[in-house]
Design a protein around this motif. Structure first.
Motif, PDB file in Angstrom:
ATOM      1  N   ASP A 387       0.864  -1.169   0.000  1.00 38.41           N
ATOM      2  CA  ASP A 387       0.000   0.000   0.000  1.00 38.41           C
ATOM      3  C   ASP A 387       0.907   1.227   0.000  1.00 38.41           C
ATOM      4  N   LEU A 388       0.321   2.416  -0.050  1.00 39.32           N
ATOM      5  CA  LEU A 388       1.141   3.620  -0.180  1.00 39.32           C
ATOM      6  C   LEU A 388       2.040   3.850   1.034  1.00 39.32           C
ATOM      7  N   ASP A 389       1.626   3.322   2.183  1.00 45.00           N
ATOM      8  CA  ASP A 389       2.428   3.514   3.395  1.00 45.00           C
ATOM      9  C   ASP A 389       3.525   2.465   3.545  1.00 45.00           C
ATOM     10  N   GLY A 390       3.633   1.549   2.569  1.00 45.36           N
ATOM     11  CA  GLY A 390       4.710   0.566   2.599  1.00 45.36           C
ATOM     12  C   GLY A 390       4.354  -0.750   3.253  1.00 45.36           C
ATOM     13  N   ARG A 391       3.067  -0.955   3.613  1.00 44.06           N
ATOM     14  CA  ARG A 391       2.669  -2.240   4.179  1.00 44.06           C
ATOM     15  C   ARG A 391       2.516  -3.266   3.070  1.00 44.06           C
ATOM     16  N   GLU A 392       3.147  -4.413   3.268  1.00 44.18           N
ATOM     17  CA  GLU A 392       3.116  -5.459   2.251  1.00 44.18           C
ATOM     18  C   GLU A 392       1.722  -6.087   2.175  1.00 44.18           C
ATOM     19  N   LEU A 393       1.141  -6.138   0.985  1.00 43.73           N
ATOM     20  CA  LEU A 393      -0.199  -6.685   0.788  1.00 43.73           C
ATOM     21  C   LEU A 393      -0.165  -8.091   0.209  1.00 43.73           C
ATOM     22  N   GLU A 394       0.650  -8.275  -0.817  1.00 43.62           N
ATOM     23  CA  GLU A 394       0.759  -9.581  -1.457  1.00 43.62           C
ATOM     24  C   GLU A 394       2.210  -9.794  -1.875  1.00 43.62           C
ATOM     25  N   TRP A 395       2.575 -11.087  -1.946  1.00 47.97           N
ATOM     26  CA  TRP A 395       3.957 -11.413  -2.347  1.00 47.97           C
ATOM     27  C   TRP A 395       3.923 -12.740  -3.088  1.00 47.97           C
ATOM     28  N   TRP A 396       4.291 -12.695  -4.357  1.00 52.63           N
ATOM     29  CA  TRP A 396       4.350 -13.910  -5.166  1.00 52.63           C
ATOM     30  C   TRP A 396       5.807 -14.346  -5.281  1.00 52.63           C
ATOM     31  N   LYS A 397       6.118 -15.454  -4.662  1.00 52.00           N
ATOM     32  CA  LYS A 397       7.489 -15.967  -4.698  1.00 52.00           C
ATOM     33  C   LYS A 397       7.690 -16.858  -5.921  1.00 52.00           C
ATOM     34  N   GLY A 398       8.928 -17.185  -6.167  1.00 52.62           N
ATOM     35  CA  GLY A 398       9.241 -18.095  -7.260  1.00 52.62           C
ATOM     36  C   GLY A 398       9.618 -17.342  -8.515  1.00 52.62           C
ATOM     37  N   GLN A 399       9.508 -18.023  -9.627  1.00 54.87           N
ATOM     38  CA  GLN A 399       9.964 -17.467 -10.910  1.00 54.87           C
ATOM     39  C   GLN A 399       8.865 -16.599 -11.523  1.00 54.87           C
ATOM     40  N   ARG A 400       8.619 -15.452 -10.894  1.00 57.48           N
ATOM     41  CA  ARG A 400       7.564 -14.543 -11.343  1.00 57.48           C
ATOM     42  C   ARG A 400       8.112 -13.364 -12.144  1.00 57.48           C
ATOM     43  N   ALA A 401       9.370 -13.036 -11.933  1.00 57.90           N
ATOM     44  CA  ALA A 401       9.960 -11.890 -12.627  1.00 57.90           C
ATOM     45  C   ALA A 401      11.424 -12.178 -12.924  1.00 57.90           C
ATOM     46  N   LEU A 402      11.924 -11.482 -13.939  1.00 56.23           N
ATOM     47  CA  LEU A 402      13.315 -11.634 -14.325  1.00 56.23           C
ATOM     48  C   LEU A 402      14.038 -10.331 -14.019  1.00 56.23           C
ATOM     49  N   ARG A 403      15.334 -10.349 -14.102  1.00 58.13           N
ATOM     50  CA  ARG A 403      16.092  -9.147 -13.765  1.00 58.13           C
ATOM     51  C   ARG A 403      16.040  -8.142 -14.917  1.00 58.13           C
ATOM     52  N   ILE A 404      14.824  -7.860 -15.367  1.00 57.89           N
ATOM     53  CA  ILE A 404      14.583  -6.883 -16.432  1.00 57.89           C
ATOM     54  C   ILE A 404      13.455  -5.979 -15.958  1.00 57.89           C
ATOM     55  N   SER A 405      13.579  -4.689 -16.166  1.00 53.40           N
ATOM     56  CA  SER A 405      12.695  -3.731 -15.505  1.00 53.40           C
ATOM     57  C   SER A 405      11.399  -3.458 -16.263  1.00 53.40           C
ATOM     58  N   ASP A 406      10.732  -4.468 -16.741  1.00 54.15           N
ATOM     59  CA  ASP A 406       9.435  -4.259 -17.382  1.00 54.15           C
ATOM     60  C   ASP A 406       8.366  -5.066 -16.653  1.00 54.15           C
ATOM     61  N   MET A 407       7.362  -4.357 -16.122  1.00 56.39           N
ATOM     62  CA  MET A 407       6.189  -4.964 -15.523  1.00 56.39           C
ATOM     63  C   MET A 407       4.999  -4.086 -15.852  1.00 56.39           C
ATOM     64  N   ALA A 408       3.790  -4.665 -15.780  1.00 52.47           N
ATOM     65  CA  ALA A 408       2.578  -3.886 -16.035  1.00 52.47           C
ATOM     66  C   ALA A 408       1.413  -4.522 -15.297  1.00 52.47           C
ATOM     67  N   ILE A 409       0.403  -3.726 -15.032  1.00 53.49           N
ATOM     68  CA  ILE A 409      -0.831  -4.222 -14.427  1.00 53.49           C
ATOM     69  C   ILE A 409      -1.990  -3.644 -15.229  1.00 53.49           C
ATOM     70  N   THR A 410      -3.011  -4.450 -15.509  1.00 51.72           N
ATOM     71  CA  THR A 410      -4.137  -3.990 -16.313  1.00 51.72           C
ATOM     72  C   THR A 410      -4.966  -2.971 -15.536  1.00 51.72           C
ATOM     73  N   ASP A 411      -5.745  -2.177 -16.244  1.00 56.11           N
ATOM     74  CA  ASP A 411      -6.495  -1.085 -15.620  1.00 56.11           C
ATOM     75  C   ASP A 411      -7.500  -1.560 -14.585  1.00 56.11           C
ATOM     76  N   ASP A 412      -7.983  -2.790 -14.732  1.00 66.22           N
ATOM     77  CA  ASP A 412      -8.931  -3.309 -13.745  1.00 66.22           C
ATOM     78  C   ASP A 412      -8.222  -3.903 -12.526  1.00 66.22           C
ATOM     79  N   GLY A 413      -6.890  -3.917 -12.556  1.00 67.96           N
ATOM     80  CA  GLY A 413      -6.119  -4.416 -11.439  1.00 67.96           C
ATOM     81  C   GLY A 413      -6.096  -5.926 -11.300  1.00 67.96           C
ATOM     82  N   LYS A 414      -6.650  -6.640 -12.277  1.00 70.08           N
ATOM     83  CA  LYS A 414      -6.784  -8.092 -12.140  1.00 70.08           C
ATOM     84  C   LYS A 414      -5.553  -8.859 -12.597  1.00 70.08           C
ATOM     85  N   ARG A 415      -4.821  -8.331 -13.578  1.00 67.03           N
ATOM     86  CA  ARG A 415      -3.698  -9.090 -14.138  1.00 67.03           C
ATOM     87  C   ARG A 415      -2.393  -8.330 -14.015  1.00 67.03           C
ATOM     88  N   ILE A 416      -1.359  -9.025 -13.573  1.00 68.85           N
ATOM     89  CA  ILE A 416      -0.007  -8.487 -13.545  1.00 68.85           C
ATOM     90  C   ILE A 416       0.797  -9.179 -14.645  1.00 68.85           C
TER      91      ILE A 416
END
Length: 546
Positions: A387-416
């Motif tokens: 959240d904006l105050d820095g409280r962790e809401l969700e954390w997906w572990k494992g092979q979810r991201a690579l060391r490349i700085s591209d991520m996006a979330i859809t406007d409805d907030g449903k898909r990362i």
């Protein structure tokens, strides 16, 4: 039943209509209320001129059809006198006398007569005749119930509607009306006379859609044809980048090359090292840049198009790899390379919060669709939401991201969306806890999500760009080539009106505009800031048309 003919010319009929306080309904070609006699408006039998005759340079437009469509448009626009004059002068009536008689009988509620006249129109498709009969007799049934003639309504249902063997589910609904008055209300029966008039008007509208266009010309047919013509011109316009308000019927539409930006208007030279990322705010009033010099800059775009420095954002201890504007453009995120994320106030330039995770570096960032939180990709290949105050809401572990700085979330907030492997992109559904993968043929260097969240633009290390449709199961739509990449991370994006173009950085100092696979424009861009690439001077953009 015989055909009623009118001996009065159309102009005299229209004059009488204009003096009459009551007129025909909107659906009629004369656009007058129901209570006026349609029989008084019937065009006298005229010898049709131009049957089989064609007009136009290619000889494919039938003159009679052309005249009828114009007549229909005149009546629809309320130009009753002009429509009647065209019928009289051309000798081409809008409707046959049988059709006019049929329409009047429906308007007057003469149901048995209208069914009889229906069979005189000459419809060859028995299915259409039965469906039209059903609509008419259904209205007869409902109006009988309205005046509490239940026995007559029951006889209509049993002896006239049921034998048609059409729309059995609807027949059951009608039968229920006899037992339950609430069912009658649901089907639109009202005791008000105006409601009866409206329901008869709707019956004529339904019949018009049911009949072949040659019998009853569809509403707004001329407008539809003109819109289709404009659609064809717009689709054929290679450089189309103008709004629909600029289209005109007076001349064929064609955008020139000047619709595509091709000149350097201003050079911004404040950063002390390579510019790694550029992004305009959603409202277009600001531009943000990040650099290898460990800073980010907020630029203000003036009304005259000139750009001036607003704030320099300092505080990162490593190069700033990416930037992300909040949905309302009041705040901005900056992500240091494998470092921390900082949230800034755009108005004051003040750092509002620093997001970090002990022992893990952050490599990408973005906003929730509602602006109430942020997400980030980590060096341990996990994804974290705060959240904006820095409280962790969700954390997906494992092979979810690579060391490349591209991520996006859809406007409805449903898909990362993130790069999870060198040649794969992860589409993570937060609600359904479901994952889809886009498997690419080579290493992915960057991607960009379209504003409508339907398409994904993927840059590959093999100097190709792939366009994916990510609605449902991902589908490769198109591939683009022509840009050069040897040393830097090359980015691409959607642009132009309706995001119809695709632009990409390139290392060969050339700007290329392409439509699919054909080269349209090639310009040299020697001092262009690398909005889409990773270099400073000598970086080019490549454009394609989707």
């Amino acid at each position: 039943m015989g055909v009623i003919e009118d001996s009065e010319p159309p102009l005299k009929r229209v004059k009488g209509l204009l003096e009459e306080p009551k007129s025909l309904p909107e659906y009629n070609s004369t656009a007058e209320p129901v209570s006026c006699s349609l029989e008084d408006q019937m065009a006298r039998p005229l010898t049709s001129q131009g049957d089989g005759e064609t007009i136009g340079s290619q000889g494919v437009i039938k003159k009679t059809e052309f005249i009828k469509i114009i007549t229909k448009a005149l009546y629809s626009l309320g130009y009753n006198k002009s429509g009647a004059l065209l019928e009289e002068e051309s000798g081409v009536p809008l409707h046959s006398s049988v059709v006019i008689q049929f329409m009047q009988q429906v308007t007057d509620g003469k149901w048995d007569d209208s069914v009889a006249t229906l069979h005189m129109i000459g419809l060859s498709d028995e299915t259409i005749v039965k469906s039209a009969s059903f609509l008419i007799l259904e209205q007869k049934f409902l109006e009988l119930l309205k005046v509490e003639k239940v026995t007559a309504a029951l006889e209509t249902l049993r002896n006239e509607i049921v034998p048609l063997h059409v729309n059995l589910n609807r027949v059951h609904d009608l039968a229920a009306c006899i037992i339950s008055p609430f069912q009658c209300v649901r089907l639109g029966i009202s005791g008000q006379e105006t409601e009866v008039t409206k329901s008869r008007s709707k019956i004529l509208e339904k019949l018009q859609k049911l009949f072949p266009a040659a019998v009853m010309i569809p509403e707004k047919r001329l407008e539809h044809l003109v819109e289709r013509a404009l659609d064809v011109q717009r689709a054929a316009c290679l450089f189309h980048n103008t709004s629909d308000s600029e289209l005109s019927l007076y001349s064929d539409h064609q955008c020139g090359k000047n619709q595509i930006p091709s000149q350097t208007l201003q050079i911004l030279q404040v950063h002390n090292d390579e510019v790694w990322f550029l992004q305009f705010s959603h409202n277009g009033k600001y531009l943000a840049s990040s650099s290898k010099d460990q800073s980010a800059i907020i630029w203000e775009v003036k009304e005259n198009g000139q750009v001036s420095l607003k704030h320099t954002l300092c505080g990162h201890q490593k190069p700033v790899s990416t930037i992300s504007w909040s949905p309302d453009d009041s705040q901005i995120l900056t992500c240091g390379l494998e470092e921390v994320i900082r949230r800034w106030d755009v108005s004051s330039g003040e750092c509002l919060h620093v997001y970090e995770k002990p022992g893990v570096g952050l490599i990408s960032c973005g906003w929730f669709h509602d602006g109430r939180g942020i997400f980030a990709g980590m060096t341990d290949r996990s994804i974290c939401l705060w959240d904006l105050d820095g409280r962790e809401l969700e954390w997906w572990k494992g092979q979810r991201a690579l060391r490349i700085s591209d991520m996006a979330i859809t406007d409805d907030g449903k898909r990362i969306i993130s790069i999870c492997r060198e040649s794969a992109i992860l589409l993570l559904d937060r609600e359904a806890k479901f994952e889809r993968l886009i498997e690419e043929v080579d290493m992915i260097t960057s991607f960009s999500l379209s504003k409508d969240n339907k398409f994904l633009l993927v840059n590959l290390i093999n100097q190709e760009i792939h366009l994916w449709n990510i609605e449902g199961d991902p589908k490769l739509v198109s591939s683009y080539k022509g840009h050069k990449r040897t040393r830097f991370v090359i980015r691409s994006c959607f642009g132009g009106l309706g995001q119809a173009f695709i632009a990409s950085g390139s290392e060969d100092s050339q700007l290329k505009l392409k439509s699919k696979n054909s080269l349209l424009v090639s310009l040299r861009c020697v001092h262009m800031a690398p909005m889409l690439g990773g270099a400073t001077s000598g970086t080019a953009w490549t454009f394609w048309c989707r």
